[in-house]
Design a protein around this motif. Structure first.
Motif, PDB file in Angstrom:
ATOM      1  N   THR A 125     -22.268 -12.672  23.707  1.00 38.51           N
ATOM      2  CA  THR A 125     -21.017 -13.338  23.351  1.00 38.51           C
ATOM      3  C   THR A 125     -19.875 -12.732  24.149  1.00 38.51           C
ATOM      4  O   THR A 125     -20.084 -11.935  25.057  1.00 38.51           O
ATOM      5  N   ALA A 126     -18.672 -13.143  23.796  1.00 38.38           N
ATOM      6  CA  ALA A 126     -17.500 -12.663  24.531  1.00 38.38           C
ATOM      7  C   ALA A 126     -17.267 -11.173  24.286  1.00 38.38           C
ATOM      8  O   ALA A 126     -17.548 -10.675  23.203  1.00 38.38           O
ATOM      9  N   PRO A 127     -16.710 -10.458  25.284  1.00 38.19           N
ATOM     10  CA  PRO A 127     -16.460 -10.918  26.654  1.00 38.19           C
ATOM     11  C   PRO A 127     -17.765 -11.042  27.434  1.00 38.19           C
ATOM     12  O   PRO A 127     -18.738 -10.357  27.130  1.00 38.19           O
ATOM     13  N   LYS A 128     -17.761 -11.913  28.420  1.00 41.03           N
ATOM     14  CA  LYS A 128     -18.953 -12.151  29.230  1.00 41.03           C
ATOM     15  C   LYS A 128     -18.715 -11.687  30.666  1.00 41.03           C
ATOM     16  O   LYS A 128     -17.785 -12.136  31.329  1.00 41.03           O
ATOM     17  N   PHE A 129     -19.606 -10.799  31.086  1.00 39.62           N
ATOM     18  CA  PHE A 129     -19.588 -10.336  32.473  1.00 39.62           C
ATOM     19  C   PHE A 129     -20.620 -11.124  33.279  1.00 39.62           C
ATOM     20  O   PHE A 129     -21.661 -11.517  32.734  1.00 39.62           O
ATOM     21  N   ALA A 180     -13.532 -13.594  39.319  1.00 42.76           N
ATOM     22  CA  ALA A 180     -12.858 -12.524  38.600  1.00 42.76           C
ATOM     23  C   ALA A 180     -13.895 -11.638  37.908  1.00 42.76           C
ATOM     24  O   ALA A 180     -15.083 -11.961  37.853  1.00 42.76           O
ATOM     25  N   ARG A 181     -13.427 -10.528  37.362  1.00 49.48           N
ATOM     26  CA  ARG A 181     -14.349  -9.494  36.899  1.00 49.48           C
ATOM     27  C   ARG A 181     -15.157  -9.925  35.682  1.00 49.48           C
ATOM     28  O   ARG A 181     -16.339  -9.629  35.578  1.00 49.48           O
ATOM     29  N   TYR A 182     -14.537 -10.611  34.727  1.00 46.49           N
ATOM     30  CA  TYR A 182     -15.284 -11.103  33.575  1.00 46.49           C
ATOM     31  C   TYR A 182     -14.460 -12.146  32.850  1.00 46.49           C
ATOM     32  O   TYR A 182     -13.273 -12.340  33.131  1.00 46.49           O
ATOM     33  N   SER A 183     -15.092 -12.814  31.905  1.00 50.47           N
ATOM     34  CA  SER A 183     -14.420 -13.807  31.072  1.00 50.47           C
ATOM     35  C   SER A 183     -14.162 -13.206  29.700  1.00 50.47           C
ATOM     36  O   SER A 183     -15.056 -12.597  29.104  1.00 50.47           O
ATOM     37  N   VAL A 184     -12.959 -13.402  29.178  1.00 50.12           N
ATOM     38  CA  VAL A 184     -12.645 -12.864  27.861  1.00 50.12           C
ATOM     39  C   VAL A 184     -13.231 -13.718  26.751  1.00 50.12           C
ATOM     40  O   VAL A 184     -13.291 -13.282  25.594  1.00 50.12           O
ATOM     41  N   ASP A 185     -13.681 -14.939  27.079  1.00 49.27           N
ATOM     42  CA  ASP A 185     -14.252 -15.848  26.089  1.00 49.27           C
ATOM     43  C   ASP A 185     -15.686 -16.185  26.470  1.00 49.27           C
ATOM     44  O   ASP A 185     -16.143 -15.893  27.584  1.00 49.27           O
ATOM     45  N   VAL A 201     -13.763 -19.524  30.424  1.00 53.80           N
ATOM     46  CA  VAL A 201     -12.507 -20.228  30.689  1.00 53.80           C
ATOM     47  C   VAL A 201     -11.414 -19.284  31.186  1.00 53.80           C
ATOM     48  O   VAL A 201     -10.753 -19.552  32.189  1.00 53.80           O
ATOM     49  N   VAL A 202     -11.203 -18.187  30.467  1.00 54.15           N
ATOM     50  CA  VAL A 202     -10.097 -17.273  30.782  1.00 54.15           C
ATOM     51  C   VAL A 202     -10.670 -15.964  31.305  1.00 54.15           C
ATOM     52  O   VAL A 202     -11.382 -15.264  30.588  1.00 54.15           O
ATOM     53  N   PRO A 203     -10.358 -15.618  32.535  1.00 54.88           N
ATOM     54  CA  PRO A 203     -10.903 -14.376  33.088  1.00 54.88           C
ATOM     55  C   PRO A 203      -9.984 -13.193  32.832  1.00 54.88           C
ATOM     56  O   PRO A 203      -8.806 -13.343  32.502  1.00 54.88           O
ATOM     57  N   HIS A 204     -10.539 -12.004  33.011  1.00 51.11           N
ATOM     58  CA  HIS A 204      -9.718 -10.832  33.310  1.00 51.11           C
ATOM     59  C   HIS A 204      -9.584 -10.880  34.824  1.00 51.11           C
ATOM     60  O   HIS A 204     -10.571 -10.780  35.544  1.00 51.11           O
TER      61      HIS A 204
END
Length: 665
Positions: free
Chosen positions: A194-198, A244-249, A253-256
Motif C-alpha cells: 500500500t501507500a507509499p509506493k516505491f 520521481a522517487r515514489y508515490s505518496v498514494d 498519482v502524487v509523487p514525492h
C-alpha cells in the motif's frame, strides 16, 4: 569554533555551509574535539534532494537559538548519506533498532568514540530543542547509564553483521517468491503493498527474468501491469520523461517529486526489457523518454550523471515541493488556449479541484492522445514549464549509480539502436575509470571532475563492474571486460565475509563502530547482490569457475532473505534466475551486415542467463572469440549452453532456432 563545510565537495554539505551551526565533516578531528570538550557528537545525515532535510534545515539549522544549543552542548557533524553510505548504514541500523523506523534527515547522538545512544529522524524546532536539552542533561547527569546504553546498542549492531547460514535457492524457491509477490500485488493499481509506493525496479527485473525462463504468465502480468500503472500516473514526468522517487498514494498519482539517478537507471532497464519481452509500444516510449531525461537533465559536463533533481523549487525565498511540475486548468488554458487547454486537462487528468495541493494537479496520461496534437502540446507545455523556478540539481557523480546508468544506457543503445545512448555510456565509463580509480582503488564520488576522498563500497564495485560488462557486450571492446575483472578481483580480496557474502566496506576501510553488511535490495541493489550479478556475468563471459562459484555463494548468502521477503531481495532473485538459465554464451564472429543481423537476433532473446560477445575471430582479450573462425568466409554465431557448444550457424533463422532450444519449457 566555526562552520567547517565551505571546503566540502558534497552539494548537500555545501547547502549547510552558511548555517550558524558549527558543522564539521565526518572524521577523526570531530571526534577528537568531542573528547577534548567531553561532549557528545550530534550526527545529522541527509542528502541534497531530501525535502524533509530542507525543512529541518530551515526550521532548526538556520535558527540562531537552535544553533547555539547545538554548538554549546555538542560537536555537530553533517554527513551526506550518498557520499558516505557506510556511515549512514551503521547509524540507520541503530535508528531503526531504537525507534522501529528510519528515514532522513537522521539525527543521532554519539559518544566521542562514535557509539550511538539516542537516535531519531526529523524533529520540528520545539521538539528538537527539548531533545537537545534532554540529551545534554543525560550526558552530564547520567553518564554511566548513557555509556551502558551505547555499549549495548553497539554490541547489537555488531551481531547484526555476523553472517547467517547460507540457504541456496532452487527453482522451487524462485516459483515460491513469485507466489509470495502475487499475494502482495495490488490487482487494481499495480505495484506491491500500500501507500507509499516505491517503484519495485529489481522485483520487476526478477519477474521478467522468471517469465523468460519459465513462461510464467502471472510473473509477466504483474510486471506489465505495474509498469503500465507507473507510466500512466503522476509519478512519471509526462512532459520530460523520468520518474520521481515514489508515490505518496497507492494509485501512483502524487509523487514525492525528487528524481533520483538510481531509480531512473533501473527503471529504464526494466521498461527496455518489458518492451523486448512483449513488444509494448508504451514500454519502448518510456524507455526512450527516460534515457533522454538522463542525458538532458542529469548529464554532467565531464560525461557522468548527477545524483538527483531536488523535490523543491525555490519560490519567493522558500522551497516549494512540486512547484515546477503541477498545473491548474486555467494555467493550461493560458498557455494552450481554451480549446486545447480543456482537451489537455482531460487528457492529463488536471481537475478543477486538483489532485495535489492548492487546487493544482500532477499530470497523468491514462490514455494516448493523437500523436501530432500531443507532440505540439507537449512542446508548448515544456517551454512554459522551463520558465518556472526549477529544482536544484545534486551534481555529485556517484560510482554505483553511474554504473547502473552505464548498464541501462548501453543496453538501450544496443536494443533500440540509438548511438547517442551508447556514446553516453562509453563517456561515463571513461570518466569513472579515469577519475574514480585512484592507485587501483575505487572512490565513491566526484564533483566537477574532482574525485572525493570517500572509498568505494561494495555496491560501487558491483554496479560499475556490471555496467562495464554490459558495455563490453554492447560494443565488443575488450577493455571494459578487463576493467570489470580488475574491480571484481579487488572485491573478492577485500570485501568477502568468509562465508560467501560481502561486507559493504573493504577490510582496509575506515573503522567504524561496526563493519556494515546488509544484503537487502531496497531502492538499489545491495553491495552483495550487485557483486553476485557482476560475478556471474563475468564468469559467463570468461568461463571462470572461480567467479561463478563466488556468485553462487553470494546468492546463497542472501537465500533466507529471498525466501522470507522477496520484495527486498529483487536483485538476488534476478541473479538466481540467471544462474539457473545459464550460462548461455553466444559469440558472433565476423563483420558487415550479416554479422549485424546475427547480433540483432541475439539481442532480441530474453534468456536471463545469456551473454553476448561479437567481434573478429581470436580478438585479443575476449575469451569467447578464441578459436572460433568464420564459416566458409561468412559471419557465424556460436551458441554454447553450460560450456557445451552447438555447431556454428550463419543465418538468423538458424540462430533463432538455436536460441529457442535453450529456453526451458
Amino acid at each position: 569554533m566555526a562552520n567547517h563545510l565551505a571546503g566540502a565537495t558534497s552539494p548537500y554539505l555545501l547547502q549547510h555551509a552558511d548555517n550558524p551551526v558549527h558543522w564539521q565533516e565526518w572524521g577523526e578531528d570531530a571526534f577528537a574535539e568531542a573528547r577534548r570538550r567531553d561532549v557528545p557528537v550530534l550526527l545529522s545525515v541527509g542528502y541534497a534532494a531530501c525535502h524533509w532535510c530542507h525543512v529541518m534545515a530551515h526550521e532548526s539549522f538556520e535558527d540562531q537559538q537552535v544553533a547555539a544549543a547545538m554548538n554549546e552542548g555538542f560537536v555537530p557533524v553533517k554527513v551526506d548519506r550518498e557520499e558516505r553510505p557506510d556511515v549512514d548504514a551503521v547509524y540507520m541500523a541503530a535508528t531503526t533498532a531504537m525507534t522501529g523506523q528510519g528515514g532522513w534527515p537522521m539525527t543521532c547522538f554519539l559518544t566521542p568514540d562514535g557509539e550511538p545512544f539516542f537516535c531519531g529522524t526529523y524533529y520540528p524546532k520545539p521538539h528538537f530543542l527539548q531533545v537537545l536539552a534532554a540529551v545534554r542533561d543525560a550526558w552530564r547527569d547520567r553518564r554511566t547509564e548513557v555509556l551502558r546504553s551505547s555499549a549495548s546498542i553497539t554490541g547489537a549492531l555488531a551481531r547484526m553483521s555476523v553472517s547467517g547460514p547460507a540457504d541456496a535457492l532452487d527453482t522451487d524457491a524462485l516459483a515460491d517468491a513469485v507466489a509470495t509477490l502475487g499475494r502482495e500485488f495490488d490487482p487494481v493499481n499495480g505495484g506491491f503493498g500500500t501507500a507509499p509506493k516505491f517503484p519495485p525496479s529489481m522485483v520487476l527485473e526478477f519477474l521478467l527474468r522468471h517469465h523468460a525462463r519459465t513462461g510464467d504468465a502471472d510473473a509477466l502480468r504483474m510486471a506489465e501491469e505495474t509498469c503500465t500503472a507507473m507510466a500512466r500516473g503522476g509519478m512519471y514526468d509526462q512532459l520530460a520523461g523520468g520518474f520521481a522517487r515514489y508515490s505518496v498514494d497507492a494509485e501512483w498519482v502524487v509523487p514525492h517529486f525528487e528524481k533520483m539517478l538510481y531509480d531512473n537507471a533501473q527503471l529504464l532497464r526494466a521498461y527496455l526489457h518489458l518492451h523486448r519481452a512483449t513488444g509494448s509500444d508504451l514500454a519502448e516510449r518510456v524507455a526512450r523518454e527516460t534515457a533522454d531525461f538522463l542525458l538532458a537533465d542529469l548529464g554532467t559536463p565531464e560525461g557522468g550523471f548527477a545524483s538527483a533533481l531536488d523535490a523543491d523549487a525555490e519560490v519567493d525565498g522558500r522551497g516549494v515541493e512540486g512547484h515546477t511540475y503541477v498545473w491548474t486548468p486555467d494555467q493550461l488554458a493560458d498557455i494552450l488556449g481554451p480549446d486545447d487547454g480543456a482537451r489537455a486537462a482531460e487528457v492529463l487528468s488536471v481537475t478543477p479541484a486538483g489532485t495535489f495541493e492548492h487546487g493544482a494537479s500532477t499530470l497523468q496520461r491514462r490514455a494516448d492522445p493523437d500523436p501530432r496534437w500531443w507532440s505540439d502540446v507537449r512542446a508548448r507545455l515544456l517551454a512554459a514549464r522551463a520558465e518556472r523556478p526549477q529544482p536544484a540539481r545534486d551534481d555529485k557523480v556517484v560510482t554505483a549509480w553511474n554504473g547502473l546508468a552505464i548498464s541501462a544506457l548501453a543496453e538501450a543503445g544496443a536494443l533500440l539502436e540509438e548511438p547517442r545512448y551508447l556514446d553516453a555510456a562509453v563517456a561515463c565509463a571513461d570518466l569513472l575509470l579515469s577519475t574514480h580509480l585512484v592507485d587501483g582503488r575505487l572512490r565513491r564520488a566526484s564533483r566537477g571532475g574532482v574525485v572525493g576522498s570517500a572509498a568505494g563500497v561494495a555496491a560501487d564495485h558491483g554496479d560499475l563492474a556490471d555496467g562495464l560488462l554490459t558495455l563490453h557486450q554492447a560494443t565488443g571492446d575488450a577493455r571494459w571486460l578487463e576493467a570489470a575483472g580488475r574491480l571484481l578481483d579487488v572485491a573478492l580480496e577485500r570485501f568477502g565475509d568468509g562465508a560467501g557474502g560481502f561486507f559493504d566496506v573493504a577490510d582496509d576501510a575506515e573503522r567504524l563502530v561496526t563493519r556494515p553488511k546488509d544484503p537487502t535490495d531496497n531502492v538499489e541493489p545491495s553491495g552483495q547482490s550487485a557483486l553476485a550479478g557482476a560475478l556471474l556475468t563475468y564468469a559467463a563471459l570468461t568461463g571462470s569457475a572461480r567467479h561463478r562459484e563466488a556468485a553462487e555463494a553470494a546468492v546463497a548468502a542472501a537465500g533466507r532473505l529471498a525466501r522470507q521477503a522477496p520484495r527486498f531481495a529483487g536483485w538476488t532473485l534476478a541473479t538466481a534466475e540467471a544462474l539457473f538459465a545459464g550460462p548461455l554464451q553466444v559469440a558472433v564472429v565476423g563483420s558487415g551486415d550479416s554479422a549485424a543481423d546475427l547480433v540483432r537476433t541475439v539481442r532480441r532473446a530474453t534468456s536471463p542467463g545469456l551473454v553476448l560477445t561479437a567481434g573478429e575471430p581470436d580478438a585479443p582479450g575476449i575469451p569467447l572469440l578464441a578459436h572460433r573462425p568464420l564459416v566458409e568466409g561468412h559471419a557465424a554465431a556460436y551458441v554454447c549452453r553450460g560450456f557445451v557448444c552447438d555447431r556454428p550457424v550463419t543465418t538468423t533463422g538458424q540462430l533463432e532456432q538455436a536460441l529457442r532450444a535453450t529456453v526451458a519449457p
